[in-house]
Design an enzyme around this catalytic site. Structure first.
Site, PDB file in Angstrom:
ATOM      1  N   HIS A  42     -23.416 -11.500 -31.790  1.00 30.69           N
ATOM      2  CA  HIS A  42     -22.855 -12.832 -32.024  1.00 30.69           C
ATOM      3  C   HIS A  42     -22.705 -13.557 -30.700  1.00 30.69           C
ATOM      4  O   HIS A  42     -22.220 -13.001 -29.709  1.00 30.69           O
ATOM      5  CB  HIS A  42     -21.490 -12.747 -32.713  1.00 30.69           C
ATOM      6  CG  HIS A  42     -20.858 -14.089 -32.920  1.00 30.69           C
ATOM      7  ND1 HIS A  42     -21.402 -15.030 -33.768  1.00 30.69           N
ATOM      8  CD2 HIS A  42     -19.754 -14.656 -32.370  1.00 30.69           C
ATOM      9  CE1 HIS A  42     -20.650 -16.119 -33.740  1.00 30.69           C
ATOM     10  NE2 HIS A  42     -19.649 -15.922 -32.902  1.00 30.69           N
ATOM     11  N   SER A  43     -23.141 -14.825 -30.670  1.00 31.08           N
ATOM     12  CA  SER A  43     -23.037 -15.689 -29.498  1.00 31.08           C
ATOM     13  C   SER A  43     -23.727 -15.014 -28.310  1.00 31.08           C
ATOM     14  O   SER A  43     -24.900 -14.659 -28.407  1.00 31.08           O
ATOM     15  CB  SER A  43     -21.562 -15.999 -29.218  1.00 31.08           C
ATOM     16  OG  SER A  43     -21.424 -17.101 -28.355  1.00 31.08           O
ATOM     17  N   MET A  44     -23.039 -14.818 -27.177  1.00 29.47           N
ATOM     18  CA  MET A  44     -23.670 -14.153 -26.044  1.00 29.47           C
ATOM     19  C   MET A  44     -24.272 -12.816 -26.454  1.00 29.47           C
ATOM     20  O   MET A  44     -25.317 -12.386 -25.937  1.00 29.47           O
ATOM     21  CB  MET A  44     -22.657 -13.930 -24.922  1.00 29.47           C
ATOM     22  CG  MET A  44     -23.238 -13.249 -23.684  1.00 29.47           C
ATOM     23  SD  MET A  44     -22.000 -12.623 -22.508  1.00 29.47           S
ATOM     24  CE  MET A  44     -21.610 -11.030 -23.260  1.00 29.47           C
TER      25      MET A  44
END
Length: 254
Positions: free
Chosen positions: A101-103
């Protein structure tokens, strides 16, 4: 579930880079999960609970937080990827899939590339809340002062507001936050062969960190099956609907 500096790791096994919260069936597919910037392995406790015992969830624990708080943070996606790949060589007795998730999506992608280059790639890559690797957007958060960083975290609603208002707790989490944002914002995709595994993209329909074009561009990074799923919510849409996210991941693992 919001990420906090004091989140318990919970019942777990594993040391170093990987944490396991629940037991799984002996023949269950294996899923390795990569947290967002500032996140910890415990963020994925609800997902592990939702998938057990039908899937074995391993959550990556970055240095500089929770039970690794005494270790220096790592502010480079390639360096993190190399370290995780080294750890995963012990877990290749059966196929595995990757979720970020995300980074964590950028990191999972780089880990997938390295595993495929070694000849033992993942069965699937599932990314969430992150633009495709070749879409660059440096917002300069890692270079901003603490007030700007804190305001940014508050807008994303992924960190407990009580933490953001507590100077002592902020002192604990800000170094890891800043290192992770430096890793995420300075990451640059190096052109190479597309992945061969399936690639699934999950995103919230009100995510200020991601445009629809940036999400769709992930399709260029695989020759395998590709799917894009949009769910209601912002950048941390998954925290309020883990059961739905688990259902989608279960389909990809199948």
């Amino acid at each position: 579930m919001s990420e906090t500096a004091t989140d318990p790791v919970g019942p777990t096994t594993g040391t170093g880079w990987l944490r396991q919260f629940h037991h799984a069936d002996a023949d269950a597919p294996r899923l390795v999960c990569f947290p967002h910037a500032g996140g910890s392995a415990s963020f994925y406790f609800p997902l592990s609970a939702a998938l057990a015992p039908g899937a074995e969830v391993l959550a990556v624990q970055y240095p500089g937080r929770q039970d690794r708080r005494g270790e220096p943070c790592v502010d480079s996606i390639p360096t993190l990827a190399d370290a995780v790949v080294g750890e995963l060589r012990q877990w290749q007795d059966r196929p595995l899939a990757l979720f970020g998730h995300s980074m964590g999506s950028s990191l999972a992608f780089e880990v997938a590339r390295r595993l495929e280059a070694e000849g033992d790639g993942p069965t699937a890559l599932i990314v969430s809340g992150r633009r495709s690797p070749r879409m660059i957007r440096d917002e300069g958060i890692h270079r901003a002062d603490d007030e700007v960083l804190i305001a940014h975290l508050a807008r994303l609603s992924g960190t407990d507001a009580r933490i953001l208002g507590d100077p002592e707790l902020l002192e604990l989490i800000l170094p890891a936050m800043r290192a992770d944002y430096r890793a995420a914002e300075t990451y640059r995709y190096t052109p190479g062969p597309p992945l061969r595994c399936s690639l699934s993209v999950l995103t919230g329909d009100d995510d200020p960190q991601l445009t629809s074009a940036e999400a769709r561009d992930w399709a260029t990074h695989t020759t395998g099956a590709y799917a894009l799923t949009v769910l209601p919510g912002g950048h941390f849409y998954l925290a309020s609907q883990w059961s739905r996210v688990a259902e989608l991941i279960r389909e990809r693992l199948g």
